[in-house]
Design an enzyme around this catalytic site. Sequence first.
Site, PDB file in Angstrom:
ATOM      1  N   ASP A   1       0.816  -1.205   0.000  1.00 40.61           N
ATOM      2  CA  ASP A   1       0.000   0.000   0.000  1.00 40.61           C
ATOM      3  C   ASP A   1       0.855   1.262   0.000  1.00 40.61           C
ATOM      4  OD1 ASP A   1      -2.667   1.307   0.402  1.00 40.61           O
ATOM      5  OD2 ASP A   1      -1.702   1.976   2.247  1.00 40.61           O
TER       6      ASP A   1
ATOM      7  N   GLU B   1       0.990  -0.610  -5.134  1.00 40.19           N
ATOM      8  CA  GLU B   1      -0.083   0.367  -5.301  1.00 40.19           C
ATOM      9  C   GLU B   1       0.609   1.730  -5.383  1.00 40.19           C
ATOM     10  OE1 GLU B   1      -2.607   3.501  -4.292  1.00 40.19           O
ATOM     11  OE2 GLU B   1      -1.771   2.587  -2.490  1.00 40.19           O
TER      12      GLU B   1
END
Length: 821
Positions: free
Chosen positions: A322, A375
């Site tokens: 993330d 990401e």
Amino acid sequence: MNESVNNVVENDAVFSDFDQYLFAQGTHYDIYKKLGAHCTEIDGRPGTYFAVWAPNASAVSVIGSFNDWNAEAHKMEKRFDVGVWDIFVPEAKAGDYYKFKVVGYDGITRDKADPYGRYAEVRPGTASIIWDDRNQVRTDAKWMKKRVSFDIKKEPMVIYECHIGSWMRHHDNRYPEGFHNYREFAEHLADYLEEMHYTHVELMGISEHPFDGSWGYQVTGYFAPTARYGTPADFCYMIDYLHNRGIGVILDWVPAHFPKDECGLSYFDGTGLYEHADPRQGEHPDWGTKIFNFGRNEVKNFLIASAFNWVDYYHIDGLRVDAVASMLYLDYGRNAGEWVPNQYGDNRNLEAIEFFHHLNSLMEKQYPGVMMIAEESTAWPAITTPVEDGGLGFDMKWNMGWMHDFLEYMKLDPIYRQYHHYNMTFSTSYANSEKFILVLSHDEVVHLKCSMWNKMPGSYEEKFHNLRAAYTYMCGHQGKKLLFMGQEFGQKEEWSESREIDWASLQEPMHAQMKDYVRDLWKLYGQYPALYATDYDPDGFEWINADDTQRSIYSFMRKAPAEVIAKLEASAAKAAAKDGEGISKSALNALTKAAAKATAKVDGVEAEAVIEACMPTVPLKRKPKERDLLFVLNMTPVARDDYRVGVPRPCKLRLVLNSMDPIYGGYAPMNKTGYKSQRGDWDHRPYNVPVALPPYACLVFEIIETEPDPKELAEDAVNYVDAKVAEMAAAKAAEEEAKAAAEAAAKEAEEAKAAEADSACCCGASDENAAADCGCTADENESAACDCAADEKAVAEAPAKKAGKKSGKKLSRRARKALKK
């Protein structure tokens, strides 16, 4: 108690001097087996060994349910220079709650959860729980063996992004919050994913976290699956069960930042230990969280060990990392003056880059087949390029640019789509710059962004027509696929972690039909290697027409992998060698007769040459899964009955998916066959196929190669001979023209030479006076008899007659004057 720890040198659970060395270097990748709480035996006594890293603390105790949370009962000893405190507590056993009471460098006492804890108390409690993992049995050996050879370039990947707590809930009083246990969830989810033809599930919110509203992105337990849904053993069961049903598991992993909660990593020993002390480097202004200090070896070791814990111990198949962009840029979310440049004066976080190099290189080497997914929302280059080639070394990257452009287009009323046509095509220009996953994630269906269904324009029914069109384009575009739960059946409401997705909507026919369409779309995807085995191959995608802006129609091909084509071509060549040509006798006879007839009265063109030149390519005999696919997408409610699509070779088309089929909630059934190519340039291709397009219809065809019609081959022969005759005539005319030009040039050169001789002095004098002095005349004969080469001095010394007789020539005026003198 501490003395017994000091005397132990061969217990695998006890932190040693060698462990200290590796940890200080940042290379102790299974440090989670030494730090934290571990059930073991020392000197024949069962108990729990505790170890914690707190180098700047002035005192540390372990407190828990086994000592009534008494800080005086079990004071830990700092035995290592690296700053590790440890103790063995015979009274502590599996299932007991515990924390570390840390007297910090700043003099403040804090109760901390174990950073390396394997299990945690269900929120709002924040204690760690002793977990005995020594006897955990795994049942997914077959999957793990197969995983080693998993190749993202060749394998299908359709990922179902899922949040366990809001996917499905119990609705009775036996379950206060309604959560399914990991075991229940695994069984229900596996059935659903198998039905829907998903290959992987990506789970949100697995690492322990205190606040449900963070969705698991503010982590306090980097080694503990959240206790909301069960124990670590339950979690292991879920992974094994999904693996044994053929489903891969990906976890969200958050190494970018952590919350400021008192129980967590923040100011762990009274200093910025896990985070940067300088808030310009150590805090996210947008998120109110702490940033890891990637320049500290022990911190990097902590994070790498966390990743290895999930992959090695829990058998996770991939980590979606993330907020990578927030790690790469020092000025992420900051204004000028609020960040610290690197040593070169720019905004790259060199320490985070080195961390990724280290982590991704290790993962590739030690756990082949495990996916590292970034990401990353910017244009940072070479995210998925190997480290040795100058990249960050990730396996795949979320395609955030495609998601943004795609959704902006799909939200438009169809009448305006013609003005934004290239929103849909732009991503194909960079589709192979990284190894992308196309994502429609949870981030796009929260915070007033609307569900996917509600993003679509039009009436109730039109929203479904548009959504089917959207997913069809997603399926055809290069890149692996990810869809967030609930969007497969057109959930109306935005997602919320506090309730389950709207399964009740499946009682409405249009929602159930939407689910059926996505099911069949992903089934189609898995059946054709053209749709997944060329995702990262530039030759795997070909636009037929990307520029039909006024009608908002897109057409393109997805092509079978090169190795499949090579195999088919080899088979075709072998067949051709066996039967002579490889095409049908009727086609060959038609070509032979046409060639003989066309060349009968033509000199210089042999029939054999015509046959060789006009011989068609042998159509490849492909099985359905080996065929190329043709997508034709009508993005408006306007029917196009006269539509034609160009194709590169003679073929038939077989319709394999129609988004407007009544079985999916559409109103335009279509024949599956009857689509045959015709000769005629269209879309810059030599053949075309008429396809009547209903409103909003998105059609997917198999391309079945065929031979040209025998009449077409005969026509080719005649055209070839005519072209050759014209070519020969042109060549002959050019030859004659060149000969005439050469003769004319020669004549012109002669005339020029003669003209030059007429105008020039016989002695080469350049002006008229000089010519007059030497006695030259314009008469050609006299010029020929003139001799200006006589030397004046020599002439003066010799008698004029003698000189004249010897030369046999008339003397010049200048020579005669010299003699007289």
